[in-house]
Write an enzyme that holds these catalytic residues in place. Structure first.
Site, PDB file in Angstrom:
ATOM      1  N   GLU A  37      39.535  49.179  31.165  1.00 58.54           N
ATOM      2  CA  GLU A  37      38.263  48.915  30.497  1.00 58.54           C
ATOM      3  C   GLU A  37      37.168  49.813  31.071  1.00 58.54           C
ATOM      4  O   GLU A  37      36.956  49.818  32.286  1.00 58.54           O
ATOM      5  CB  GLU A  37      37.893  47.434  30.667  1.00 58.54           C
ATOM      6  CG  GLU A  37      38.877  46.524  29.951  1.00 58.54           C
ATOM      7  CD  GLU A  37      38.892  45.097  30.498  1.00 58.54           C
ATOM      8  OE1 GLU A  37      37.897  44.675  31.111  1.00 58.54           O
ATOM      9  OE2 GLU A  37      39.918  44.420  30.324  1.00 58.54           O
ATOM     10  N   GLU A  68      43.356  42.344  29.425  1.00 63.77           N
ATOM     11  CA  GLU A  68      44.065  42.670  30.658  1.00 63.77           C
ATOM     12  C   GLU A  68      45.575  42.508  30.524  1.00 63.77           C
ATOM     13  O   GLU A  68      46.341  43.320  31.048  1.00 63.77           O
ATOM     14  CB  GLU A  68      43.542  41.832  31.833  1.00 63.77           C
ATOM     15  CG  GLU A  68      42.131  42.206  32.278  1.00 63.77           C
ATOM     16  CD  GLU A  68      41.040  41.639  31.380  1.00 63.77           C
ATOM     17  OE1 GLU A  68      41.348  40.780  30.529  1.00 63.77           O
ATOM     18  OE2 GLU A  68      39.879  42.062  31.517  1.00 63.77           O
ATOM     19  N   PHE A  91      37.770  44.179  38.368  1.00 65.10           N
ATOM     20  CA  PHE A  91      37.723  43.200  39.463  1.00 65.10           C
ATOM     21  C   PHE A  91      39.109  42.562  39.620  1.00 65.10           C
ATOM     22  O   PHE A  91      39.732  42.202  38.619  1.00 65.10           O
ATOM     23  CB  PHE A  91      36.699  42.106  39.153  1.00 65.10           C
ATOM     24  CG  PHE A  91      35.269  42.570  39.216  1.00 65.10           C
ATOM     25  CD1 PHE A  91      34.500  42.361  40.357  1.00 65.10           C
ATOM     26  CD2 PHE A  91      34.682  43.216  38.142  1.00 65.10           C
ATOM     27  CE1 PHE A  91      33.171  42.783  40.407  1.00 65.10           C
ATOM     28  CE2 PHE A  91      33.359  43.646  38.190  1.00 65.10           C
ATOM     29  CZ  PHE A  91      32.605  43.426  39.321  1.00 65.10           C
ATOM     30  N   ASP A  93      39.887  39.768  40.441  1.00 59.01           N
ATOM     31  CA  ASP A  93      39.868  38.409  39.899  1.00 59.01           C
ATOM     32  C   ASP A  93      40.510  38.363  38.510  1.00 59.01           C
ATOM     33  O   ASP A  93      41.015  37.329  38.096  1.00 59.01           O
ATOM     34  CB  ASP A  93      38.422  37.921  39.783  1.00 59.01           C
ATOM     35  CG  ASP A  93      37.624  38.166  41.053  1.00 59.01           C
ATOM     36  OD1 ASP A  93      37.304  37.216  41.741  1.00 59.01           O
ATOM     37  OD2 ASP A  93      37.329  39.353  41.364  1.00 59.01           O
ATOM     38  N   PHE A  94      40.467  39.499  37.794  1.00 60.78           N
ATOM     39  CA  PHE A  94      40.999  39.516  36.432  1.00 60.78           C
ATOM     40  C   PHE A  94      42.529  39.562  36.405  1.00 60.78           C
ATOM     41  O   PHE A  94      43.145  39.594  35.340  1.00 60.78           O
ATOM     42  CB  PHE A  94      40.401  40.674  35.610  1.00 60.78           C
ATOM     43  CG  PHE A  94      38.892  40.711  35.634  1.00 60.78           C
ATOM     44  CD1 PHE A  94      38.152  39.576  35.949  1.00 60.78           C
ATOM     45  CD2 PHE A  94      38.198  41.885  35.366  1.00 60.78           C
ATOM     46  CE1 PHE A  94      36.764  39.604  35.997  1.00 60.78           C
ATOM     47  CE2 PHE A  94      36.815  41.926  35.411  1.00 60.78           C
ATOM     48  CZ  PHE A  94      36.091  40.785  35.728  1.00 60.78           C
ATOM     49  N   HIS A 137      34.196  36.944  40.759  1.00 60.46           N
ATOM     50  CA  HIS A 137      34.125  38.408  40.903  1.00 60.46           C
ATOM     51  C   HIS A 137      34.145  38.830  42.367  1.00 60.46           C
ATOM     52  O   HIS A 137      33.629  39.898  42.723  1.00 60.46           O
ATOM     53  CB  HIS A 137      32.844  38.964  40.268  1.00 60.46           C
ATOM     54  CG  HIS A 137      32.848  39.003  38.774  1.00 60.46           C
ATOM     55  ND1 HIS A 137      32.726  37.880  37.998  1.00 60.46           N
ATOM     56  CD2 HIS A 137      32.960  40.039  37.896  1.00 60.46           C
ATOM     57  CE1 HIS A 137      32.749  38.224  36.713  1.00 60.46           C
ATOM     58  NE2 HIS A 137      32.890  39.530  36.625  1.00 60.46           N
TER      59      HIS A 137
HETATM   60  C1  LIG Z   1      38.465  38.931  31.984  1.00 60.11           C
HETATM   61  C2  LIG Z   1      37.360  39.878  32.190  1.00 60.11           C
HETATM   62  N1  LIG Z   1      37.558  41.182  31.939  1.00 60.11           N
HETATM   63  C3  LIG Z   1      36.562  42.062  32.138  1.00 60.11           C
HETATM   64  C4  LIG Z   1      35.333  41.645  32.583  1.00 60.11           C
HETATM   65  C5  LIG Z   1      34.218  42.632  32.836  1.00 60.11           C
HETATM   66  N2  LIG Z   1      33.201  42.500  31.789  1.00 60.11           N
HETATM   67  C6  LIG Z   1      32.099  41.760  31.971  1.00 60.11           C
HETATM   68  S1  LIG Z   1      31.151  41.694  30.608  1.00 60.11           S
HETATM   69  C7  LIG Z   1      32.208  42.670  29.756  1.00 60.11           C
HETATM   70  C8  LIG Z   1      31.918  43.026  28.339  1.00 60.11           C
HETATM   71  C9  LIG Z   1      31.928  41.852  27.443  1.00 60.11           C
HETATM   72  O1  LIG Z   1      31.679  42.251  26.146  1.00 60.11           O
HETATM   73  P1  LIG Z   1      31.359  41.204  25.014  1.00 60.11           P
HETATM   74  O2  LIG Z   1      32.360  40.114  25.044  1.00 60.11           O
HETATM   75  O3  LIG Z   1      31.194  41.945  23.752  1.00 60.11           O
HETATM   76  O4  LIG Z   1      29.973  40.551  25.484  1.00 60.11           O
HETATM   77  P2  LIG Z   1      28.564  41.273  25.732  1.00 60.11           P
HETATM   78  O5  LIG Z   1      28.560  41.770  27.138  1.00 60.11           O
HETATM   79  O6  LIG Z   1      28.401  42.343  24.747  1.00 60.11           O
HETATM   80  O7  LIG Z   1      27.559  40.186  25.594  1.00 60.11           O
HETATM   81  C10 LIG Z   1      33.297  43.041  30.545  1.00 60.11           C
HETATM   82  C11 LIG Z   1      34.393  43.906  30.125  1.00 60.11           C
HETATM   83  C12 LIG Z   1      35.171  40.273  32.857  1.00 60.11           C
HETATM   84  N3  LIG Z   1      34.038  39.787  33.344  1.00 60.11           N
HETATM   85  N4  LIG Z   1      36.184  39.412  32.628  1.00 60.11           N
END
Ligand SMILES: Cc1ncc(C[n+]2csc(CCOP(=O)(O)OP(=O)(O)O)c2C)c(N)n1
Lengths: 333, 326
Positions: A37, A68, A91, A93-94, A137
């Site tokens: 990602e 993931e 992270f 954690d994922f 995290h």
């Molecule tokens: C399981 C997981 N994978 C990756 C992340 C890292 N991460 C945090 S916010 C985000 C983007 C989320 O996008 P969206 O669901 O469209 O929500 P937005 O941030 O646009 O509000 C990512 C990849 C995470 N927190 N949890």
């Protein structure tokens, strides 16, 4: 391991050493690619892949959806069919999102199918607390991975090791995890320009000492070195061992050290209960019981998720002060 | 607009939106000035979604929120003091300082967590909806998630189960066009997340997420449907976040154009509503400004209160790991 020439060794931060490890691995193996990602356009949220998209293009630097399980599965399938995936799950954690692909597929595929599959997959991820990123995290979950036959796990603590571990991991023919540390991204240190590999499964003595062997996992190496510096003023001598690889584990180096110091302690940032410190302590008492002058000490986080509030998070993580206090207690000095 | 929402509802929605905007503007300043630690994912630009949906919910209805959760908590009735205190990591915060921005929530008003795990919420909301049906109440569970989150396996499992069991559940996709720094067209091969509803046998509805009245009306229909026992709906709100993924200015990653941001800001959901309210003589521009002013001073007071609050005590770290009796 290639010996570093002086001219080609610069001081660079951990974050850049990671980039270089991945970059040189991609050069070494045309069948290697990086997927995860925000690894491509953004160059990772930790900035560890900056510039790689421009250098290698979209075919080899692949931005994935937030999936993931899909990312790890893609790596397993691609590795089984001749590619050499480098996966990033951001992270650590994922791991929660992809644990089936890790534990039931990747780790077992070779064994279950009679040794037919070869899976040269590298998984990179960021562990550790200290930035008020809270419970989801900040974890140190190396024990989850070490408990799975079929996987290898490295935890580089210096820029030199970060680059060398990644190169070793990508050259490795088995699934291997490199657990990076987010709080260490800015640490600088000497790193040779040319590619080199850290030997998988070999510990390194970061500081020689005579009174107590301190096996420090991940970032705790730096805390242990600070504690050693402090205690040296009082004539207490710590030997600091950085296992560098936690699966397989270099028991021999630890045992040789304990035979010399007659005291041992293990420190990790993961919660103490069922952390890998328990395994290491058991190995020490199995193989060096007669050499021990005191019970093996273990330092780890309390049995709680990582708290957000800065003073609590600080109290949560073992540090130089507590390492020093535990060493004194074990030595009775 | 003859049959539209009453003036009372319009003013209530406006208040919720202004509260979110101001809470977030001040939170952003606190983060950028280093007053609060951690990572803040701010909701500015998306206010119409939280406000338009939450106007239909009581404290008994449940929601699950996301990493970008402050707006949901404010719209559901979260108080500024306890929210800012949580950002400051103080014991007076909603989560006693243990959770921080990414986990800010208050179970007492039906918020089953803000989640640092993308798509952590939908399966939990399905569980709450299952419980609502099991207990034969008329409560509804609403899950908020992003376009990016709709690519997690958990979304698909949750959607299938909700439809299969005909649960009183609403899936609200806040499609702001990005998952972190990856644009929607680079993370999925569809334009409308609502298309996915058909695969699970539930209606998929698309609304302009900058038009709070459109959100309010579509959410109302879906929530009523859920309360009638007719099952879940996937409501996709097309929206935009005005700030960066984290913080206000963010990390300086080049992933969207200034022109695009500017264009979306011309459809600022609060401005759109205020123009409409002025036109309909519901709320004059001066009166709207007075709302902003009142909320701003409440925020400043709450920040001072939060900043003066104590940190949790280290001895209490283990208190809430397990239930140990009241
Ligand atoms: C399981 C997981 N994978 C990756 C992340 C890292 N991460 C945090 S916010 C985000 C983007 C989320 O996008 P969206 O669901 O469209 O929500 P937005 O941030 O646009 O509000 C990512 C990849 C995470 N927190 N949890």
């Amino acid at each position: 391991m290639a010996a570093a020439t002086d001219q080609a060794t610069r001081e660079i931060p951990y974050v850049k050493a990671i980039t270089e490890g991945v970059q040189q691995s991609l050069h070494e193996f045309p069948e290697a690619f990086l997927a995860g990602e925000d690894v491509a356009v953004a160059g990772s949220v930790f900035g560890i892949y900056k510039g790689l998209l421009a250098e290698f293009g979209e075919k080899r630097i692949v931005d994935t959806p937030i999936s993931e399980a899909g990312i790890v599965g893609l790596g397993v399938g691609a590795a089984a069919t001749g590619l050499r995936p480098i996966l990033d799950i951001m992270f650590m954690d994922f791991l929660g999102e992809c644990m089936d692909e890790v534990a039931n597929q990747m780790a077992k595929m070779r064994f279950m199918f009679g040794g037919k599959a070869k899976l040269p997959v590298t998984v990179l991820m960021m562990g550790g607390a200290g930035m008020s990123m809270a419970a989801q995290h900040s974890q140190s979950l190396e024990a989850w991975l070490c408990h799975l036959p079929g996987l290898k796990v490295m935890m580089p603590t210096t820029p030199y090791d970060a680059k060398g571990s990644i190169i070793a991991a990508v050259r490795e023919e088995n699934p291997i995890f490199v657990i990076l540390n987010k709080l260490s991204l800015g640490i600088t240190g000497p790193v040779p320009e040319e590619p080199y590999a850290i030997p998988i499964g070999e510990a390194i003595i970061r500081r020689e000492g005579s009174d107590i062997s301190v096996v420090a996992i991940g970032r705790m190496v730096h805390e242990a070195l600070t504690a050693a510096e402090e205690l040296a003023k009082d004539g207490i001598s710590l030997e600091v061992i950085d296992p560098r690889t936690v699966q397989p584990f270099d028991t021999a180096t630890v045992i040789a050290s304990v035979q010399k110091t007659h005291h041992a302690m293990i420190v990790h940032e993961a919660v103490r209960f069922a952390g890998i410190g328990g395994e290491i302590a058991a190995q020490i008492q199995e193989e060096a019981f007669d050499y021990l002058d005191a019970p093996v000490a273990r330092l780890g986080a309390p049995f709680a998720p990582v708290p957000y509030s800065p003073p609590l998070e600080k109290a949560y993580m073992p540090d130089a002060k507590r390492i020093a206090a535990t060493a004194r207690e074990t030595l009775g000095r | 607009m003859a049959d539209g929402p009453s003036n009372e509802v319009l003013l209530d929605i406006h208040e919720r939106m202004v509260r979110i905007r101001i809470f977030e503007e001040e939170a952003g300043k606190l983060m950028e000035n280093g007053k609060v630690p951690g990572a803040l994912h701010l909701y500015v630009g998306q206010e119409a979604v939280a406000a338009g949906v939450m106007a239909h919910l009581s404290d008994a209805d449940q929601i699950t929120s996301t990493h970008r959760g402050h707006g949901h908590v404010v719209a559901k009735g979260g108080q500024f003091k306890e929210m800012y205190a949580e950002l400051y990591g103080r014991v007076t915060g909603y989560c006693k300082g243990m959770g921080g921005s990414m986990h800010i929530s208050n179970f007492d008003i039906g918020i089953l967590g803000a989640n640092g795990i993308v798509c952590g919420g939908p399966p939990i909301a399905v569980g709450a909806a299952f419980s609502n049906k099991y207990r034969e109440t008329d409560q509804v569970a609403v899950t908020f998630f992003g376009d990016g989150a709709s690519n997690e396996g958990a979304f698909h499992e949750a959607a299938n189960m909700a439809a299969l069991y005909k649960l009183p559940c609403l899936f609200v996709c806040e499609n702001n066009g990005f998952g972190e720094y990856t644009s929607q067209k680079r993370h999925q091969a569809i334009r409308d997340v609502a298309d996915r509803a058909a695969g699970y046998g539930m209606p998929g509805v698309i609304v302009d997420g900058m038009d709070v009245i459109a959100v309010y009306e579509a959410a109302g229909e879906a929530i009523n449907r859920a309360r009638r026992g007719e099952g879940p709906t996937l409501l996709e709100c097309k929206t935009y976040r005005f700030y960066d993924h984290v913080g206000v200015r963010g990390m300086g990653i080049d992933y969207r154009s200034d022109d695009e941001v500017k264009e979306w800001k011309q459809r600022d959901p609060i401005k759109l509503l205020e123009d409409r309210l002025a036109e309909q003589d519901v709320l004059s521009n001066d009166d709207a400004a007075a709302v902003h002013e009142r909320v701003r001073s409440e925020a400043m007071e709450a920040i001072a209160w939060a900043d003066a609050s104590p940190y949790p005590a280290v001895e209490n770290l283990l208190d809430d790991v397990y239930y140990n009796g009241e």
